[in-house]
Structure formats: structure tokens, C-alpha cells
Write an enzyme that holds these catalytic residues in place. Structure first.
Site, PDB file in Angstrom:
ATOM      1  N   HIS A 138       0.970  -1.295  -0.043  1.00 54.48           N
ATOM      2  CA  HIS A 138       0.016  -0.018   0.099  1.00 54.48           C
ATOM      3  C   HIS A 138       0.777   1.230   0.070  1.00 54.48           C
ATOM      4  O   HIS A 138       2.099   1.112   0.643  1.00 54.48           O
ATOM      5  CB  HIS A 138      -0.872  -0.089   1.412  1.00 54.48           C
ATOM      6  N   ASP A 177       2.447   2.153   3.397  1.00 50.03           N
ATOM      7  CA  ASP A 177       3.398   0.953   4.236  1.00 50.03           C
ATOM      8  C   ASP A 177       4.618   1.642   3.835  1.00 50.03           C
ATOM      9  O   ASP A 177       5.679   1.252   4.511  1.00 50.03           O
ATOM     10  CB  ASP A 177       3.269  -0.185   3.334  1.00 50.03           C
ATOM     11  N   GLU A 197      -9.295 -13.992   0.123  1.00 52.21           N
ATOM     12  CA  GLU A 197      -8.523 -14.090   1.315  1.00 52.21           C
ATOM     13  C   GLU A 197      -9.038 -15.429   1.924  1.00 52.21           C
ATOM     14  O   GLU A 197     -10.058 -15.405   2.536  1.00 52.21           O
ATOM     15  CB  GLU A 197      -8.035 -12.710   1.884  1.00 52.21           C
ATOM     16  N   HIS A 228     -10.784 -13.825   5.406  1.00 53.62           N
ATOM     17  CA  HIS A 228     -11.869 -13.276   5.114  1.00 53.62           C
ATOM     18  C   HIS A 228     -13.123 -14.364   4.757  1.00 53.62           C
ATOM     19  O   HIS A 228     -14.302 -14.067   5.171  1.00 53.62           O
ATOM     20  CB  HIS A 228     -11.694 -12.240   3.977  1.00 53.62           C
ATOM     21  N   ASP A 285      -4.788 -14.238  -1.320  1.00 52.07           N
ATOM     22  CA  ASP A 285      -4.043 -13.910   0.151  1.00 52.07           C
ATOM     23  C   ASP A 285      -4.323 -15.153   0.743  1.00 52.07           C
ATOM     24  O   ASP A 285      -5.262 -15.590   1.005  1.00 52.07           O
ATOM     25  CB  ASP A 285      -4.812 -12.838   0.722  1.00 52.07           C
ATOM     26  N   ASP A 323      -4.902 -13.062  10.439  1.00 47.91           N
ATOM     27  CA  ASP A 323      -3.818 -13.076   9.378  1.00 47.91           C
ATOM     28  C   ASP A 323      -2.595 -14.103   9.684  1.00 47.91           C
ATOM     29  O   ASP A 323      -1.293 -13.605   9.713  1.00 47.91           O
ATOM     30  CB  ASP A 323      -3.320 -11.666   9.310  1.00 47.91           C
TER      31      ASP A 323
HETATM   32  C1  XUL Z   1      -7.193  -6.596   5.222  1.00 46.25           C
HETATM   33  C2  XUL Z   1      -6.833  -6.955   3.978  1.00 46.25           C
HETATM   34  C3  XUL Z   1      -5.781  -5.803   3.558  1.00 46.25           C
HETATM   35  C4  XUL Z   1      -5.763  -6.127   1.906  1.00 46.25           C
HETATM   36  C5  XUL Z   1      -5.190  -5.030   1.317  1.00 46.25           C
HETATM   37  O1  XUL Z   1      -7.885  -7.569   6.085  1.00 46.25           O
HETATM   38  O2  XUL Z   1      -6.794  -8.179   3.853  1.00 46.25           O
HETATM   39  O3  XUL Z   1      -4.513  -6.135   3.962  1.00 46.25           O
HETATM   40  O4  XUL Z   1      -5.196  -7.440   1.454  1.00 46.25           O
HETATM   41  O5  XUL Z   1      -5.497  -3.804   1.673  1.00 46.25           O
HETATM   42 CO    CO Z   2      -5.619  -9.317   2.259  1.00 44.58          CO
END
Ligand code: XUL
Ligand code: CO
Length: 437
Positions: free
Chosen positions: A101, A104, A268, A271, A296, A309
Site C-alpha cells: 500500500h 506502507d 483471502e 476473510h 491472499d 492473518d
Molecule cells: C485486510 C486485508 C488487506 C488487503 C489489502 O484484512 O486483507 O491487507 O489485503 O488492503
Molecule cells: Co488481504
């Protein structure tokens, strides 16, 4: 030139499954051929900037646990040092890609112009480091959720000036991504959602978000960026109700705003878990709808209801991930991004390396298992055979809209149809999967 942060260490070698060296790969052998393609080209690993080099180890009850020489990175000198260490780590891990990002990589300022100036400097630094190391950019993205200006959303903010600010930021970040030959651009709807309906106009926010994403796609075409635009679904956190809840919800949003052929999804695992789905459900749904883009690979804890995460550590879970990705033809421009972070007590530099080594090995092992399942053929054949009846002329006519309910009724009566149940054979199929784990 080494920064010294990781000590005196060589790039992580592949030593095979019997190795006991914690600084070696046991399964990730980039050149090994799997289904006719190099492992590195299948997996397309990316290491993220934010969790590794920005997150200080905070949790809701405590502050910083990591002591990094570039913290707090609130000036360009520290940001440049952070970049030196980041590219050193990407190279040590032999990861082909990274992700970042804007937020970052540089200090955060109030003024858009100051942020832009620093981002341009970092872009040039990245370009030189990418050239020197061969590390490529899987995707770039804009952080539109950390600064308090975005507390009520970016595109869905009730204040149109925040919408404009967010648009300007995506323009910069997409252009930086494009100039670094990034292969995708991600939008995760960080605070695109709401806390209470009492202060929220849902129809208005949907219209804003639809127009915003259309502007992003228009700009992509205008600048000739050929990468994928990816939406990353998440059902909650930070907001109570996130609009991009899951893959199916995102597809509905894309259809509603005419974007289903322009935008794909970055899915992800954590998620998916928050949404009450399995990861493979989300991947298979995206594949079925034609919007699969990238992943992800970080997972959540199954007991705690938030986004932890964590690095992947279950071959059986990740094998099904790659099974459905391979079934869909593998990654195109997408890849496997570690949007994963250490546990906050893992404070040593080599913890960063070992976390990725373990995660990459799990993925490599899982890829080999998935490929074996496909090559052996029983699982895909079973599904094909289960639907074989739909190849008949009558079934095809039903599907093609050539039959009405009156037609069906007439045929059921005329032929005295009495369909017989057939075993779904779930346990048999699960046993086959376990053969390869
Ligand atoms: C948040 C997430 C973020 C995105 C990128 O849960 O997964 O890090 O991957 O903004
Ligand atoms: Co993510």
C-alpha cells in the site's frame, strides 16, 4: 549489499523433505515441474510489505513488541532503510513478487501533495531495487482505512470531498503500480461499510461505490494498464457490515454496476472464514462466476471471530485451495500473496523468514497434492459423471430454455418418471483426497 538485519545469511536453499535445517525449503523447489509448469510459475508467491515491515506487533491490549531499526519510519531516511530490508527479505526468500500500500512505504502526511511527492520517490527507489533483484510487483493498492479522514469510508463516505481525495489517491497508486509493471491493482474496501443504519443511506453509498469503481476502470483503460483490477471481499472488520461481504455479494455489485467483465476478486482465506465459508467455496464460486483473480493465503483462527492473518500451516486445507485453482486453469496474472503476520511474541528477524519458509513449503506441498489429485483423475471424473445425464438431448433442451413447466409436467406424466436417488459418496471422495495429503 546486506543491511545486516538478518545477519550473515544466504538465500534460502531447497534441501528436500528430509532436511532439518529451519532455514531451508523442504518442498518449495522453484524449478520443479508440476503438471508441465515450474512450481514458481504455478504458485507466484508474493510477500507483503505491511505486516512484515509496518505492523509493530500491537493488539487491542498492548503496544509495540517488534523493535525494528526503521521504526517509526516517519521520515524518508527510515523509509529508505525499511525498503532496503524489505527487498533483502524478498530476495532471501526467493519470492518472485511483493505487494504494498502507499501508506506502507513512506511517512503519512496531511497534505496530498506531500504524500504524492514521497510516493514518487519511493517508486523510483523500488524501480531500481526491482531491477537489481529481479523481484516483481504482484499488486499495488491504496490504504484508504488507516488515516482518520477515512473513518466513515472512502468511496462510500458521506462527505464528497473524501470521495474525491480517495479517487486522487487511487489514481496515484494505480499509476505507480503501472509504472512498476505491477500485474494487478487491488481494492480492499477497508471502511466501505457501516456501523449503524441510523446514520447510513445504503442506496446512496452503493451508488457512490459503483461510480467510484467505474472511474477506476475508466482510468485503467485511459493509462493503458493491462493488469487485473481486483476487489478483495471481507464480511466485517473494521466495519460491522462490510459491503464486499463475500465473492457472491461482490459479483452482484459488479453486475449491478456493469463491471462483471472488468473486475475480478482477490480472495483471502481469513476473510472467507469470517464470512462463514471455506476458502475453496469462495474460490470455486469465483471460478463458476468467471471472476477468479488472485489469493491472499493467510488464514484465521477458527475459534476467534476476527482476522488473525496467520501463515498457512495445514496441507489438507491448502491442497483443496490449489485443487480448485488448478481446476480453473491456474493463476493468470494473480498469485499467492502472504497477507500474513507473525504472532506478536515472534520478535526476532529470523522469525520473519521462518514464517514465510513454512508458509511457502505448505503451499508447495499442497500444490503437489492438488496436482496428484487432478492427474489421477478420480475426483474430477466423479463430478463429470455425476452430471452426465445433462448431456442428453432432452436435458439440454430444458437448460436452453426450450421447455416450459407445462412441457415438464406433460413428460413426467407421459413417461411416469420416478427418479431414483444415487449416493453422493462423500466419504469415498474424502478418502481419496486424504490419499494425497
Ligand atoms: C485486510 C486485508 C488487506 C488487503 C489489502 O484484512 O486483507 O491487507 O489485503 O488492503
Ligand atoms: Co488481504
Amino acid at each position: 549489499m546486506s543491511t545486516g538485519f538478518f545477519g550473515d545469511i544466504d538465500p534460502i536453499p531447497f534441501e528436500g523433505p528430509d532436511s532439518r535445517n529451519p532455514m531451508a525449503f523442504r518442498h518449495y523447489d522453484p524449478d520443479q515441474m508440476v503438471m508441465g509448469k515450474r512450481m514458481e510459475d504455478h504458485l507466484r508467491f508474493a510477500v507483503c510489505y505491511w505486516h512484515n515491515f509496518v505492523w509493530p506487533g500491537t493488539d487491542p491490549f498492548g503496544g509495540q513488541t517488534f523493535d525494528r531499526p526503521w521504526f517509526p519510519a516517519n521520515n524518508m531516511e527510515l523509509s529508505r532503510h525499511k525498503a532496503d530490508v524489505a527487498f533483502e527479505m524478498f530476495s532471501l526468500l526467493r519470492a518472485p513478487y511483493f505487494t504494498f500500500h502507499d501508506f506502507d512505504v513512506k511517512p503519512d502526511h496531511d497534505s496530498f501533495a506531500d504524500n504524492h511527492r514521497d510516493l514518487m520517490e519511493m517508486r523510483d527507489i523500488f524501480a531500481a531495487k526491482m531491477q537489481a533483484t529481479g523481484v516483481k510487483l504482484l499488486w499495488g493498492t491504496a490504504n484508504m482505512f488507516s488515516n482518520r479522514r477515512f473513518m466513515a469510508g472512502a468511496a462510500t463516505n458521506p462527505n464528497p470531498d473524501v470521495f474525491a481525495y480517495a479517487g486522487a489517491l487511487v489514481k496515484s497508486c494505480m499509476e505507480v503500480t503501472h509504472s512498476l509493471d505491477g500485474e494487478n491493482y487491488v481494492l480492499w474496501g477497508g471502511r466501505e461499510g457501516y456501523e449503524t443504519l441510523l446514520n447510513t443511506d445504503l442506496a446512496q453509498e452503493d451508488a457512490q461505490m459503483g461510480r467510484f469503481l467505474n472511474m477506476v476502470v475508466e482510468h485503467k483503460h485511459k493509462i493503458g494498464f493491462t493488469g487485473q483490477i481486483l476487489i478483495e471481499p471481507k464480511p466485517q472488520e473494521p466495519t460491522k457490515h462490510q459491503y464486499d461481504f463475500d465473492v457472491a455479494t461482490v459479483y452482484g455489485f459488479l453486475k449491478r454496476h456493469g463491471l462483471e467483465n472488468e473486475v475480478t476478486v482477490n480472495i483471502e482465506q481469513g476473510h472467507a472464514i469470517l464470512a462463514g465459508h471455506t476458502f475453496e467455496h469462495e474460490i470455486a464460486t469465483a471460478a463458476a462466476l468467471g471472476i477468479f483473480g488472485s489469493i491472499d493465503i493467510n488464514r484465521n483462527d477458527y475459534q476467534s471471530g476476527w482476522d488473525t492473518d496467520q501463515f498457512p500451516n495445514s496441507v489438507s486445507e491448502v491442497a483443496l485451495t490449489y485443487y480448485y485453482i488448478l481446476q480453473n486453469g491456474g493463476f493468470g496474472a494473480g498469485g499467492t500473496n502472504f497477507d500474513a503476520k507473525l504472532r506478536r511474541q515472534s520478535i526476532e528477524p529470523d522469525d520473519l523468514l521462518m514464517a514465510h519458509i513454512g508458509g511457502m513449503d505448505i503451499c508447495a506441498q499442497a500444490l503437489k497434492a492438488a496436482a496428484a489429485m487432478i492427474e489421477e483423475g478420480t475426483l474430477p471424473d466423479f463430478v463429470r459423471d455425476r452430471y452426465a445425464g445433462w448431456q442428453s438431448a432432452e436435458a439440454q433442451a430444458m437448460l436452453a430454455g426450450e421447455r416450459s413447466l407445462d412441457d415438464l409436467s406433460a413428460r413426467v406424466l407421459a413417461e411416469d418418471l420416478q427418479p431414483q436417488p444415487v449416493s453422493g459418496r462423500q466419504e469415498y471422495l474424502e478418502n481419496i483426497v486424504n490419499r494425497y495429503i
